[in-house]
Design a protein around this motif. Structure first.
Motif, PDB file in Angstrom:
ATOM      1  N   THR A   1      -3.129   4.943   1.216  1.00 18.14           N
ATOM      2  CA  THR A   1      -2.275   3.870   1.746  1.00 18.14           C
ATOM      3  C   THR A   1      -0.800   4.260   1.671  1.00 18.14           C
ATOM      4  N   SER A   2      -0.462   5.254   0.830  1.00 19.94           N
ATOM      5  CA  SER A   2       0.918   5.744   0.796  1.00 19.94           C
ATOM      6  C   SER A   2       1.134   6.839   1.831  1.00 19.94           C
ATOM      7  N   SER A   3       0.170   7.754   1.952  1.00 15.75           N
ATOM      8  CA  SER A   3       0.392   8.885   2.859  1.00 15.75           C
ATOM      9  C   SER A   3       0.506   8.413   4.314  1.00 15.75           C
ATOM     10  N   ILE A   4      -0.226   7.349   4.672  1.00 16.31           N
ATOM     11  CA  ILE A   4      -0.115   6.891   6.064  1.00 16.31           C
ATOM     12  C   ILE A   4       1.313   6.407   6.353  1.00 16.31           C
ATOM     13  N   SER A   5       1.948   5.801   5.347  1.00 20.29           N
ATOM     14  CA  SER A   5       3.311   5.318   5.605  1.00 20.29           C
ATOM     15  C   SER A   5       4.278   6.491   5.791  1.00 20.29           C
ATOM     16  N   MET A   6       4.013   7.593   5.087  1.00 22.31           N
ATOM     17  CA  MET A   6       4.897   8.762   5.257  1.00 22.31           C
ATOM     18  C   MET A   6       4.703   9.379   6.629  1.00 22.31           C
TER      19      MET A   6
ATOM     20  N   LEU B   1       8.387  16.182   4.010  1.00 21.41           N
ATOM     21  CA  LEU B   1       8.270  17.070   2.837  1.00 21.41           C
ATOM     22  C   LEU B   1       7.516  16.384   1.705  1.00 21.41           C
ATOM     23  N   ILE B   2       7.799  15.089   1.508  1.00 23.97           N
ATOM     24  CA  ILE B   2       7.067  14.370   0.453  1.00 23.97           C
ATOM     25  C   ILE B   2       5.580  14.387   0.792  1.00 23.97           C
ATOM     26  N   LEU B   3       5.259  14.128   2.066  1.00 22.38           N
ATOM     27  CA  LEU B   3       3.846  14.136   2.448  1.00 22.38           C
ATOM     28  C   LEU B   3       3.222  15.516   2.225  1.00 22.38           C
TER      29      LEU B   3
ATOM     30  N   GLY C   1      16.793  14.317  -1.885  1.00 12.45           N
ATOM     31  CA  GLY C   1      16.656  13.622  -0.599  1.00 12.45           C
ATOM     32  C   GLY C   1      16.631  12.111  -0.732  1.00 12.45           C
ATOM     33  N   GLN C   2      15.703  11.611  -1.550  1.00 14.15           N
ATOM     34  CA  GLN C   2      15.540  10.154  -1.627  1.00 14.15           C
ATOM     35  C   GLN C   2      16.796   9.422  -2.100  1.00 14.15           C
ATOM     36  N   PRO C   3      17.432   9.831  -3.215  1.00 15.57           N
ATOM     37  CA  PRO C   3      18.622   9.078  -3.620  1.00 15.57           C
ATOM     38  C   PRO C   3      19.770   9.187  -2.625  1.00 15.57           C
TER      39      PRO C   3
ATOM     40  N   PHE D   1      12.567   4.350  -7.340  1.00 17.97           N
ATOM     41  CA  PHE D   1      12.848   4.736  -5.954  1.00 17.97           C
ATOM     42  C   PHE D   1      11.630   5.351  -5.292  1.00 17.97           C
ATOM     43  N   PHE D   2      10.978   6.243  -6.021  1.00 16.82           N
ATOM     44  CA  PHE D   2       9.790   6.889  -5.471  1.00 16.82           C
ATOM     45  C   PHE D   2       8.704   5.853  -5.266  1.00 16.82           C
ATOM     46  N   SER D   3       8.545   5.002  -6.268  1.00 20.16           N
ATOM     47  CA  SER D   3       7.455   4.049  -6.232  1.00 20.16           C
ATOM     48  C   SER D   3       7.614   3.056  -5.087  1.00 20.16           C
ATOM     49  N   LEU D   4       8.849   2.644  -4.791  1.00 19.00           N
ATOM     50  CA  LEU D   4       8.998   1.705  -3.673  1.00 19.00           C
ATOM     51  C   LEU D   4       9.174   2.439  -2.343  1.00 19.00           C
ATOM     52  N   SER D   5       8.897   3.719  -2.322  1.00 20.06           N
ATOM     53  CA  SER D   5       8.925   4.526  -1.078  1.00 20.06           C
ATOM     54  C   SER D   5      10.286   4.448  -0.385  1.00 20.06           C
ATOM     55  N   LEU D   6      11.385   4.452  -1.164  1.00 18.18           N
ATOM     56  CA  LEU D   6      12.689   4.168  -0.560  1.00 18.18           C
ATOM     57  C   LEU D   6      13.392   5.403  -0.015  1.00 18.18           C
TER      58      LEU D   6
ATOM     59  N   GLY E   1       0.830  -1.207   0.000  1.00 14.68           N
ATOM     60  CA  GLY E   1       0.000   0.000   0.000  1.00 14.68           C
ATOM     61  C   GLY E   1       0.859   1.250   0.000  1.00 14.68           C
ATOM     62  N   SER E   2       1.947   1.217   0.754  1.00 16.74           N
ATOM     63  CA  SER E   2       2.868   2.356   0.754  1.00 16.74           C
ATOM     64  C   SER E   2       3.477   2.530  -0.635  1.00 16.74           C
ATOM     65  N   ALA E   3       3.890   1.403  -1.218  1.00 16.56           N
ATOM     66  CA  ALA E   3       4.553   1.468  -2.519  1.00 16.56           C
ATOM     67  C   ALA E   3       3.582   1.903  -3.620  1.00 16.56           C
ATOM     68  N   VAL E   4       2.400   1.308  -3.628  1.00 20.04           N
ATOM     69  CA  VAL E   4       1.443   1.616  -4.697  1.00 20.04           C
ATOM     70  C   VAL E   4       0.734   2.919  -4.362  1.00 20.04           C
ATOM     71  N   GLY E   5       0.957   3.922  -5.195  1.00 25.37           N
ATOM     72  CA  GLY E   5       0.343   5.215  -4.912  1.00 25.37           C
ATOM     73  C   GLY E   5       0.211   6.015  -6.191  1.00 25.37           C
ATOM     74  N   LEU E   6       0.180   7.335  -6.033  1.00 23.27           N
ATOM     75  CA  LEU E   6       0.092   8.190  -7.220  1.00 23.27           C
ATOM     76  C   LEU E   6       1.264   7.917  -8.151  1.00 23.27           C
ATOM     77  N   GLY E   7       2.391   7.504  -7.552  1.00 22.60           N
ATOM     78  CA  GLY E   7       3.571   7.192  -8.352  1.00 22.60           C
ATOM     79  C   GLY E   7       3.311   6.077  -9.355  1.00 22.60           C
ATOM     80  N   ASN E   8       2.466   5.114  -8.999  1.00 21.16           N
ATOM     81  CA  ASN E   8       2.176   4.007  -9.921  1.00 21.16           C
ATOM     82  C   ASN E   8       1.124   4.401 -10.944  1.00 21.16           C
ATOM     83  N   ILE E   9       0.037   5.032 -10.442  1.00 24.70           N
ATOM     84  CA  ILE E   9      -1.116   5.182 -11.315  1.00 24.70           C
ATOM     85  C   ILE E   9      -1.021   6.467 -12.129  1.00 24.70           C
TER      86      ILE E   9
ATOM     87  N   GLY F   1      12.757   5.912   5.137  1.00 24.90           N
ATOM     88  CA  GLY F   1      12.480   5.181   6.374  1.00 24.90           C
ATOM     89  C   GLY F   1      11.065   4.642   6.502  1.00 24.90           C
ATOM     90  N   THR F   2      10.236   4.750   5.438  1.00 17.64           N
ATOM     91  CA  THR F   2       8.894   4.167   5.541  1.00 17.64           C
ATOM     92  C   THR F   2       9.003   2.650   5.581  1.00 17.64           C
ATOM     93  N   MET F   3       9.821   2.101   4.694  1.00 16.67           N
ATOM     94  CA  MET F   3       9.945   0.646   4.653  1.00 16.67           C
ATOM     95  C   MET F   3      10.702   0.156   5.888  1.00 16.67           C
TER      96      MET F   3
HETATM   97  N1  PFF Z   1       5.391   5.050  -3.229  1.00 15.35           N
HETATM   98  C1  PFF Z   1       4.446   6.129  -3.278  1.00 15.35           C
HETATM   99  C2  PFF Z   1       3.873   6.252  -4.677  1.00 15.35           C
HETATM  100  O1  PFF Z   1       4.310   5.544  -5.581  1.00 15.35           O
HETATM  101  O2  PFF Z   1       3.002   7.080  -4.873  1.00 15.35           O
HETATM  102  C3  PFF Z   1       5.063   7.436  -2.861  1.00 15.35           C
HETATM  103  C4  PFF Z   1       5.867   7.430  -1.620  1.00 15.35           C
HETATM  104  C5  PFF Z   1       5.360   6.876  -0.432  1.00 15.35           C
HETATM  105  C6  PFF Z   1       7.119   7.986  -1.613  1.00 15.35           C
HETATM  106  C7  PFF Z   1       6.115   6.907   0.726  1.00 15.35           C
HETATM  107  C8  PFF Z   1       7.879   8.025  -0.466  1.00 15.35           C
HETATM  108  C9  PFF Z   1       7.359   7.489   0.695  1.00 15.35           C
HETATM  109  F1  PFF Z   1       8.068   7.528   1.782  1.00 15.35           F
END
Ligand code: PFF
Length: 448
Positions: free
Chosen positions: A328-333, A103-105, A386-388, A223-228, A20-28, A231-233
């Motif tokens: 499901t992504s925002s809660i993980s952030m 910041l992402i949130l 930040g993420q990379p 990277f964005f898609s797997l929420s990397l 749920g964290s991974a699948v988000g706006l980034g996927n769709i 620290g969410t994962m």
């Molecule tokens: N993985 C989420 C998406 O694909 O929309 C975005 C995301 C969630 C990025 C959590 C970073 C994060 F910590």
């Protein structure tokens, strides 16, 4: 004294939460628009390769560190450090993760707010309130503030309920709903005129479009898609029982994430060509397919409009899909800074959640009031820098700083005999050398 820690009640619960964290706006949204902007299937291929060769190993680093430490990113990285210097950098990277996740949130909640407003729009239309529809689907500051607040409130409600009753319960409920909606929409769109042309644009690779830039975009997307990195994962891993095999669960999360991104492409690209068939412009003046917000907020709504009353229901299904994916992504952030407040500052969850949530909403509000100056800046500072960089730090901690015997002991939990597998022969070297170098190379390429 620290509060008792939450834990996922089952591996399915963890899987739904992490997927749920991974699948988000980034996927769709992100993935299909990246495909549209980067030459169709050539990008799809690059993405698939990078998701498994780069993002999966980095995901494993986060999950393993998190489950070992059973703490938030600051304490986890400090805990596996071996001296004062690495402890200092561990704390720094941990704080960095908390700041970047917040910041992402802060920008994600704004975009998700647009989705909520567009979900309410068709209901207002069914009620005959055309003035309200205009306000909901227009782009005013008041609309943006209202719906960012509503979306942030929903995120806070779930996080305030804790790991099992909040994160796990809602993810387990929402993820199947997301998949059903996505499949229903695909079946509907593929029966419309023009859809096959979209499928062709999506699935026929043009290898002449392969370029370093395409690889960098694909890596950023993975990277964005797997929420990397933020620290969410890691924090979700910290709520996972020791009976589960980490490499297997990590692989499943990656598969679900990649699978849903790919499946979303089967919806979005055909829908664009269906919209073209119905008379909507889908190419920008530059001759490229419209990507960005214009795709979701103009092209697709224009398509729904041409469908009459059925279009209202298709719009409801589509924006419900977007809202579920976002939530499901925002809660993980939000869980990242909240877990820090609970564990390091000793604030109870029910207080920590609104406190942190309101601070992040305040940041969103500043962005909304200065949209043109700040939105793009916050997106690129958090996701392109930040993420990379934090991803590299996590790989260095897993690969160089953490004692190898402890790392192996953690992986053995739930996966006895892992030291004889291909995973153990490759992965430790991979996170040590290949991942940091690849991420850094892509980072340098993207900032140049
Ligand atoms: N993985 C989420 C998406 O694909 O929309 C975005 C995301 C969630 C990025 C959590 C970073 C994060 F910590």
């Amino acid at each position: 004294m620290s509060a008792p820690r939450g834990q996922f009640s089952s591996n399915i619960g963890f899987l739904m939460a992490a997927a749920g964290s991974a699948v988000g706006l980034g996927n769709i949204w992100g993935f299909p628009t990246n495909v549209a902007a980067n030459g169709g299937a050539a990008f799809v291929l690059a993405y698939l390769v990078l998701a498994f060769l780069l993002a999966y190993p980095a995901l494993m680093a986060e999950l393993t560190i998190g489950r070992h430490a059973r703490r938030n990113m600051v304490q986890a990285l400090r805990g596996i450090a071996t001296g004062p210097t690495s402890r200092f950098f561990g704390g720094l990277a941990g704080f960095g993760g908390i700041v970047v996740a917040s910041l992402i949130l802060s920008f994600y909640a704004i975009v998700a707010g647009w989705m909520v407003a567009h979900l309410v729009g068709p209901f207002a239309s069914l009620a005959g309130a055309e003035g309200a529809v205009e306000w909901l689907t227009g782009n005013s500051t008041a609309r943006n503030l209202t719906f960012t607040a509503i979306f942030s409130g929903m995120t806070m409600l779930i996080i305030a309920s804790g790991v099992e009753k909040g994160i796990e319960r809602w993810s387990t409920l929402l993820m199947p709903a997301l998949i059903v909606l996505l499949l229903l929409l695909i079946v509907y769109v593929l029966t419309q005129p023009g859809a096959m042309q979209g499928l062709e644009a999506y699935l026929m690779p043009d290898f002449s479009l392969f370029s370093p830039q395409l690889m960098v975009s694909a890596m950023g997307q993975a990277f964005f898609s797997l929420s990397l990195g933020v620290g969410t994962m890691l924090i979700y891993g910290s709520y996972l029982s020791r009976q589960e095999s980490l490499p297997r669960l990590g692989a499943l999360v990656t598969l679900i994430d990649v699978g849903i991104a790919f499946t979303a492409g089967l919806l979005i690209l055909p829908a664009m060509y269906v919209a073209q068939e119905a008379g909507t412009r889908i190419y920008a003046d530059s001759g490229e397919l419209i990507a960005g917000p214009g795709l979701i907020l103009q092209v697709l709504p224009a398509l729904f409009d041409t469908m009459g009353t059925a279009g209202l229901f298709v719009a409801i299904a589509f924006f419900a899909l977007m809202v579920i994916a976002s939530l499901t992504s925002s809660i993980s952030m939000l869980e990242v800074p909240v877990a820090f407040a609970i564990e390091n500052l000793n604030v109870p969850r029910r207080l920590a959640t609104p406190l942190v949530g309101i601070i992040i909403f305040a940041i969103s509000s500043v962005i909304i009031f200065n949209f043109d100056a700040l939105f793009g800046l916050v997106v690129s500072a958090s996701t392109e820098f930040g993420q990379p960089l934090l991803g590299v730090a996590l790989c260095i901690f897993a690969g160089w700083i953490w004692r190898r015997d402890q790392l192996l002991a953690e992986l053995r939990e739930g996966h006895p005999g892992i030291e004889h597998t291909l995973f153990w022969k490759i992965w430790p070297w991979y996170v040590r050398i290949v991942c940091p170098l690849l991420i850094l190379a892509a980072f340098v390429q993207s900032v140049m």
